[in-house]
Design a protein around this motif. Structure first.
Motif, PDB file in Angstrom:
ATOM      1  N   GLU A 206       9.145  -9.867  19.655  1.00 33.55           N
ATOM      2  CA  GLU A 206       8.347  -8.789  20.220  1.00 33.55           C
ATOM      3  C   GLU A 206       7.008  -8.674  19.506  1.00 33.55           C
ATOM      4  O   GLU A 206       6.840  -9.166  18.381  1.00 33.55           O
ATOM      5  CB  GLU A 206       9.089  -7.455  20.139  1.00 33.55           C
ATOM      6  CG  GLU A 206       9.364  -6.971  18.720  1.00 33.55           C
ATOM      7  CD  GLU A 206      10.010  -5.600  18.703  1.00 33.55           C
ATOM      8  OE1 GLU A 206      10.221  -5.016  19.775  1.00 33.55           O
ATOM      9  OE2 GLU A 206      10.294  -5.100  17.596  1.00 33.55           O
ATOM     10  N   VAL A 207       6.064  -8.050  20.167  1.00 33.35           N
ATOM     11  CA  VAL A 207       4.737  -7.808  19.595  1.00 33.35           C
ATOM     12  C   VAL A 207       4.478  -6.313  19.656  1.00 33.35           C
ATOM     13  O   VAL A 207       4.663  -5.679  20.698  1.00 33.35           O
ATOM     14  CB  VAL A 207       3.640  -8.565  20.366  1.00 33.35           C
ATOM     15  CG1 VAL A 207       2.276  -8.312  19.719  1.00 33.35           C
ATOM     16  CG2 VAL A 207       3.935 -10.066  20.422  1.00 33.35           C
ATOM     17  N   LYS A 208       4.049  -5.754  18.525  1.00 26.63           N
ATOM     18  CA  LYS A 208       3.812  -4.315  18.453  1.00 26.63           C
ATOM     19  C   LYS A 208       2.444  -4.031  17.851  1.00 26.63           C
ATOM     20  O   LYS A 208       2.094  -4.582  16.803  1.00 26.63           O
ATOM     21  CB  LYS A 208       4.901  -3.656  17.598  1.00 26.63           C
ATOM     22  CG  LYS A 208       4.848  -2.136  17.576  1.00 26.63           C
ATOM     23  CD  LYS A 208       6.022  -1.572  16.791  1.00 26.63           C
ATOM     24  CE  LYS A 208       6.022  -0.049  16.788  1.00 26.63           C
ATOM     25  NZ  LYS A 208       7.181   0.506  16.040  1.00 26.63           N
ATOM     26  N   ALA A 209       1.659  -3.194  18.518  1.00 31.78           N
ATOM     27  CA  ALA A 209       0.346  -2.799  18.008  1.00 31.78           C
ATOM     28  C   ALA A 209       0.522  -1.792  16.877  1.00 31.78           C
ATOM     29  O   ALA A 209       1.207  -0.776  17.036  1.00 31.78           O
ATOM     30  CB  ALA A 209      -0.503  -2.206  19.121  1.00 31.78           C
ATOM     31  N   LEU A 210      -0.102  -2.076  15.727  1.00 28.47           N
ATOM     32  CA  LEU A 210       0.003  -1.203  14.562  1.00 28.47           C
ATOM     33  C   LEU A 210      -1.375  -0.968  13.960  1.00 28.47           C
ATOM     34  O   LEU A 210      -2.299  -1.767  14.162  1.00 28.47           O
ATOM     35  CB  LEU A 210       0.919  -1.820  13.500  1.00 28.47           C
ATOM     36  CG  LEU A 210       2.383  -2.055  13.884  1.00 28.47           C
ATOM     37  CD1 LEU A 210       3.099  -2.812  12.789  1.00 28.47           C
ATOM     38  CD2 LEU A 210       3.079  -0.730  14.167  1.00 28.47           C
ATOM     39  N   SER A 211      -1.488   0.105  13.197  1.00 35.71           N
ATOM     40  CA  SER A 211      -2.747   0.439  12.534  1.00 35.71           C
ATOM     41  C   SER A 211      -2.458   0.991  11.153  1.00 35.71           C
ATOM     42  O   SER A 211      -1.523   1.788  10.977  1.00 35.71           O
ATOM     43  CB  SER A 211      -3.526   1.466  13.359  1.00 35.71           C
ATOM     44  OG  SER A 211      -4.717   1.831  12.707  1.00 35.71           O
ATOM     45  N   TYR A 212      -3.236   0.545  10.147  1.00 33.01           N
ATOM     46  CA  TYR A 212      -3.051   0.984   8.771  1.00 33.01           C
ATOM     47  C   TYR A 212      -4.394   1.352   8.147  1.00 33.01           C
ATOM     48  O   TYR A 212      -5.430   0.800   8.514  1.00 33.01           O
ATOM     49  CB  TYR A 212      -2.445  -0.134   7.906  1.00 33.01           C
ATOM     50  CG  TYR A 212      -1.160  -0.711   8.404  1.00 33.01           C
ATOM     51  CD1 TYR A 212       0.054  -0.116   8.091  1.00 33.01           C
ATOM     52  CD2 TYR A 212      -1.146  -1.871   9.176  1.00 33.01           C
ATOM     53  CE1 TYR A 212       1.251  -0.660   8.526  1.00 33.01           C
ATOM     54  CE2 TYR A 212       0.040  -2.423   9.619  1.00 33.01           C
ATOM     55  CZ  TYR A 212       1.233  -1.812   9.296  1.00 33.01           C
ATOM     56  OH  TYR A 212       2.411  -2.345   9.740  1.00 33.01           O
ATOM     57  N   THR A 213      -4.358   2.246   7.169  1.00 33.53           N
ATOM     58  CA  THR A 213      -5.524   2.503   6.333  1.00 33.53           C
ATOM     59  C   THR A 213      -5.369   1.702   5.049  1.00 33.53           C
ATOM     60  O   THR A 213      -4.339   1.800   4.370  1.00 33.53           O
ATOM     61  CB  THR A 213      -5.659   4.001   6.004  1.00 33.53           C
ATOM     62  OG1 THR A 213      -5.812   4.732   7.228  1.00 33.53           O
ATOM     63  CG2 THR A 213      -6.872   4.253   5.122  1.00 33.53           C
ATOM     64  N   ILE A 214      -6.379   0.898   4.732  1.00 34.87           N
ATOM     65  CA  ILE A 214      -6.338   0.004   3.583  1.00 34.87           C
ATOM     66  C   ILE A 214      -7.437   0.376   2.594  1.00 34.87           C
ATOM     67  O   ILE A 214      -8.587   0.599   2.992  1.00 34.87           O
ATOM     68  CB  ILE A 214      -6.541  -1.468   4.020  1.00 34.87           C
ATOM     69  CG1 ILE A 214      -5.543  -1.859   5.112  1.00 34.87           C
ATOM     70  CG2 ILE A 214      -6.449  -2.405   2.819  1.00 34.87           C
ATOM     71  CD1 ILE A 214      -4.123  -1.961   4.654  1.00 34.87           C
ATOM     72  N   GLU A 215      -7.087   0.436   1.324  1.00 32.24           N
ATOM     73  CA  GLU A 215      -8.080   0.719   0.286  1.00 32.24           C
ATOM     74  C   GLU A 215      -8.698  -0.582  -0.198  1.00 32.24           C
ATOM     75  O   GLU A 215      -8.050  -1.371  -0.885  1.00 32.24           O
ATOM     76  CB  GLU A 215      -7.444   1.467  -0.889  1.00 32.24           C
ATOM     77  CG  GLU A 215      -8.449   1.865  -1.954  1.00 32.24           C
ATOM     78  CD  GLU A 215      -7.823   2.601  -3.125  1.00 32.24           C
ATOM     79  OE1 GLU A 215      -8.552   2.925  -4.069  1.00 32.24           O
ATOM     80  OE2 GLU A 215      -6.593   2.836  -3.082  1.00 32.24           O
ATOM     81  N   ARG A 216      -9.959  -0.808   0.186  1.00 31.83           N
ATOM     82  CA  ARG A 216     -10.703  -1.985  -0.264  1.00 31.83           C
ATOM     83  C   ARG A 216     -11.705  -1.582  -1.339  1.00 31.83           C
ATOM     84  O   ARG A 216     -12.020  -0.405  -1.501  1.00 31.83           O
ATOM     85  CB  ARG A 216     -11.458  -2.619   0.920  1.00 31.83           C
ATOM     86  CG  ARG A 216     -10.599  -3.040   2.095  1.00 31.83           C
ATOM     87  CD  ARG A 216      -9.703  -4.174   1.746  1.00 31.83           C
ATOM     88  NE  ARG A 216      -9.031  -4.734   2.926  1.00 31.83           N
ATOM     89  CZ  ARG A 216      -7.989  -5.552   2.849  1.00 31.83           C
ATOM     90  NH1 ARG A 216      -7.496  -5.889   1.669  1.00 31.83           N
ATOM     91  NH2 ARG A 216      -7.427  -6.026   3.956  1.00 31.83           N
ATOM     92  N   ARG A 217     -12.236  -2.554  -2.029  1.00 30.90           N
ATOM     93  CA  ARG A 217     -13.265  -2.253  -3.030  1.00 30.90           C
ATOM     94  C   ARG A 217     -14.541  -1.719  -2.383  1.00 30.90           C
ATOM     95  O   ARG A 217     -15.298  -0.980  -3.014  1.00 30.90           O
ATOM     96  CB  ARG A 217     -13.564  -3.501  -3.864  1.00 30.90           C
ATOM     97  CG  ARG A 217     -12.448  -3.849  -4.843  1.00 30.90           C
ATOM     98  CD  ARG A 217     -12.708  -5.116  -5.597  1.00 30.90           C
ATOM     99  NE  ARG A 217     -12.669  -6.284  -4.725  1.00 30.90           N
ATOM    100  CZ  ARG A 217     -12.777  -7.535  -5.162  1.00 30.90           C
ATOM    101  NH1 ARG A 217     -12.949  -7.765  -6.455  1.00 30.90           N
ATOM    102  NH2 ARG A 217     -12.724  -8.556  -4.317  1.00 30.90           N
TER     103      ARG A 217
END
Length: 236
Positions: A206-217
């Motif tokens: 299956e394929v699922k659309a996801l979204s995350y907040t990532i802490e980058r420099r």
């Protein structure tokens, strides 16, 4: 603008090392505190169906999925755990030392591309959001083929691979090149998986659309992905 392999690896190390310092697998306010339920349940079922088994966790992190499997098994189990980040392996091993988990863990600080897989060794191989961080599509194909060869008869793979990834720098409200080595379409990855694991029984795809907040420099980013879950069994 394409990012260099070094730049991507440094940024991923920054994010994960910081996250591992702030959160643990017991944290309810982090993804670390939420193992992949179906992955864990399948691992526990496979382990409890035989007196002795051997599993492989590629990109194990701090044990988010391996430790819940170990806690759920009643039989002899060895889990080989591979991760590129020394911080992750150190934290994982410390957690194991502090608990009464019975299964044996072997820890390897290694790029998974350089982890040698022996034929017909494992009853279960699982990998979450790791295979897309191999250096190239060619390397991804080689590792997937090695995973197939390493599986015992009746063994299972449980793979989660991110595809079609985009990153959006929140502060500047602009798209940026994603910090990802292999960014293929979901269709292309699915075709690779079906081709490489041909002859196996596909349990789930299956394929699922996801979204995350990532802490980058450079600041916080929003990462969007089409996450592919692929589960298959080598039924001989």
């Amino acid at each position: 603008m394409d990012r260099s392999l070094l730049e991507i690896r440094q940024e991923e190390a920054f994010y994960h090392s910081n996250h591992y310092q702030q959160f643990t697998i017991e944290s309810s306010n982090s993804w670390l505190g939420y193992p992949v339920t179906n992955l864990v349940n399948l691992g526990v079922s496979l382990s409890n169906s035989t007196q002795s088994s051997r599993f492989l966790d590629l990109g194990c992190g701090v044990g988010r999925n391996a430790i819940p499997i170990a806690r759920g098994t009643a039989n002899k189990l060895i889990i080989d755990c591979v991760d590129l980040l020394p911080d992750a392996i150190h934290s994982f091993s410390k957690t194991v030392e502090k608990t009464d988990i019975e299964p044996s863990f072997n820890f390897f600080i290694r790029d998974i591309a350089n982890f040698e897989l022996q034929a017909a060794t494992y009853d279960y191989i699982f990998s979450v959001s790791t295979l897309e961080h191999l250096a190239s599509k060619k390397q991804l194909i080689r590792v997937l083929q090695a995973i197939k060869e390493a599986m015992k008869t009746m063994g299972c793979v449980y793979l989660i691979i991110n595809s079609e990834v985009s990153e959006f720098l929140i502060e500047k409200q602009q798209l940026i090149p994603p910090f990802l080595e292999v960014n293929l379409s979901s269709t292309e990855i699915n075709e690779l998986l079906v081709d490489i694991f041909s002859g196996w029984t596909i349990i789930d795809s299956e394929v699922k659309a996801l979204s995350y907040t990532i802490e980058r420099r450079i600041g916080l980013t929003e990462m969007k992905t089409s996450a592919i879950t692929f589960v298959a069994q080598n039924d001989g």
